[in-house]
Design a protein around this motif. Structure first.
Motif, PDB file in Angstrom:
ATOM      1  N   PRO A   8      35.981  57.104  40.424  1.00  0.00           N
ATOM      2  CA  PRO A   8      34.921  56.236  40.962  1.00  0.00           C
ATOM      3  C   PRO A   8      34.670  56.581  42.425  1.00  0.00           C
ATOM      4  N   THR A  48      29.944  55.036  39.781  1.00  0.00           N
ATOM      5  CA  THR A  48      31.145  55.006  38.946  1.00  0.00           C
ATOM      6  C   THR A  48      31.557  56.438  38.593  1.00  0.00           C
ATOM      7  N   GLU A  78      35.777  50.688  39.705  1.00  0.00           N
ATOM      8  CA  GLU A  78      34.551  50.311  40.401  1.00  0.00           C
ATOM      9  C   GLU A  78      34.383  51.116  41.696  1.00  0.00           C
TER      10      GLU A  78
END
Lengths: 246, 116
Positions: A31, A36, A148
């Motif tokens: 990420p 992402t 994330e």
């Protein structure tokens, strides 16, 4: 300090170069700051797709890149703005303009996403060009890592000298993490500074390909197996063929 | 960078060679082989790259060949950052690229400069 870059290859390469490639692919799959891992790997795939895009061939051949009608041949995973950014930066980087960059942003891409994708283009182009130049097969793309994006925006990022915001050395903060090896770092070094992690990932790879910053202006020294003038002939010819003014 | 690295070795060069092609008088060993390799890689010409690579390995050895490939590929990254972020071209070489040098090399004919 030798290693083999790819399985099945008999060509020995510097250990640090082989390690840099492995680290770079791992970073691409992780990420990022605004994207992402899945979107980053999709961008890497689109970068490879762009190299055989017929529309990009037409743009490259046209007197003006702006008058060519048609659409890019895409893998269809990313949005229109991402595809336009990737294809033009891969296929015809010497004829980009500030108005074009603004048009990409106006299609819904944030400036952070733009800079992160440019960093990915630069890394994938370097990695793939290197393996191709060595006569080796293209590396399979890595599996994306879950997680994330950090969505970290440096407090010192400002649009001033370039089309996109930069963090000038004097504006870098501790929260940005390691940024510049020297306050005199050139603008090419500052290019990705709005996304510090992309900047670090890129330079970790680029320093192993060309040379770390502390050697760049030591013209009487070569840390590579070819001389400094030989290094710079290669650099100058490649840059000129891309119509790069730097 | 090229001019500086030549001057420090006490050698002269015609900087126009960067855009127009180097002649046989350039005082860099195997310049012709290096340029041929760089051009083949940029043009993504597999057959030409294979031929050039063979010549490179013959004159530079495997280590030299690997480093040359690494350098050529590095500049496939640098140019894209510079051009896509729009860093000011007057900052090239830390602002040491004089206008007359840019004119002499032929950089002023590049799209980015002409369109500015």
């Amino acid at each position: 300090m030798s290693a083999t870059l790819f399985a099945g290859s008999a060509l020995a390469v510097r250990g640090d170069l082989a390690e840099a490639h492995q680290r770079a692919w791992k970073a691409i799959a992780a990420p990022g700051t605004w994207l992402t891992g899945e979107r980053r790997v999709a961008a890497a795939a689109e970068i490879r797709r762009a190299r055989s895009c017929a529309h990009c061939v037409l743009i490259k051949a046209a007197l003006s890149p702006n008058g060519v009608k048609g659409v890019h041949q895409t893998l269809g995973v990313l949005g229109e703005a991402e595809v336009e950014l990737i294809h033009r930066v891969v296929g015809d980087p010497g004829r980009l303009s500030e108005s074009w960059a603004q048009s990409v942003l106006a299609r819904g891409l944030s400036d952070g996403e733009y800079v992160e994708i440019v960093g990915l283009v630069a890394m994938v182009m370097m990695l793939d060009t290197c393996t191709r130049a060595l006569g080796l097969p293209e590396q399979p793309l890595p599996a994306p890592q879950a997680g994330e994006p950090t969505r970290y925006r440096p407090a010192g990022a400002r649009k001033q000298a370039a089309w996109l915001p930069l963090v000038e050395p004097q504006d870098a903060t501790e929260a940005d993490g390691p940024m510049y090896p020297s306050p005199k770092a050139g603008y090419i070094y500052r290019g990705l500074s709005m996304v510090p992690q992309s900047m670090r990932d890129y330079w970790a790879l680029a320093n192993c390909h060309y040379m770390p910053g502390q050697y760049v202006y030591q013209f009487d020294k070569s840390i590579r197996a070819i001389t400094r003038p030989q290094t710079e002939i290669l650099a100058a010819r490649v840059s000129a063929m891309h119509q790069c003014v730097y | 960078m090229l001019r500086e690295s030549m001057q420090i070795e006490g050698k002269q060069m015609d900087v126009r060679g960067v855009t127009q092609g180097f002649n046989e008088h350039i005082e860099v060993p195997h310049a012709d082989v290096l340029v041929e390799f760089a051009e083949a890689v940029v043009l993504q010409d597999a057959a030409r790259t294979a031929r050039a690579s063979k010549n490179m390995r013959a004159v530079l050895g495997d280590e030299g060949f690997v480093d040359a490939a690494a350098i050529v590929s590095a500049f496939h990254g640098f140019v894209r950052i510079a051009d896509a972020i729009g860093i000011p071209y007057t900052s090239a070489a830390q602002g040491q690229d004089l206008p007359e040098l840019r004119e002499q090399v032929g950089i002023n004919e590049f799209y980015r400069v002409k369109g500015a």
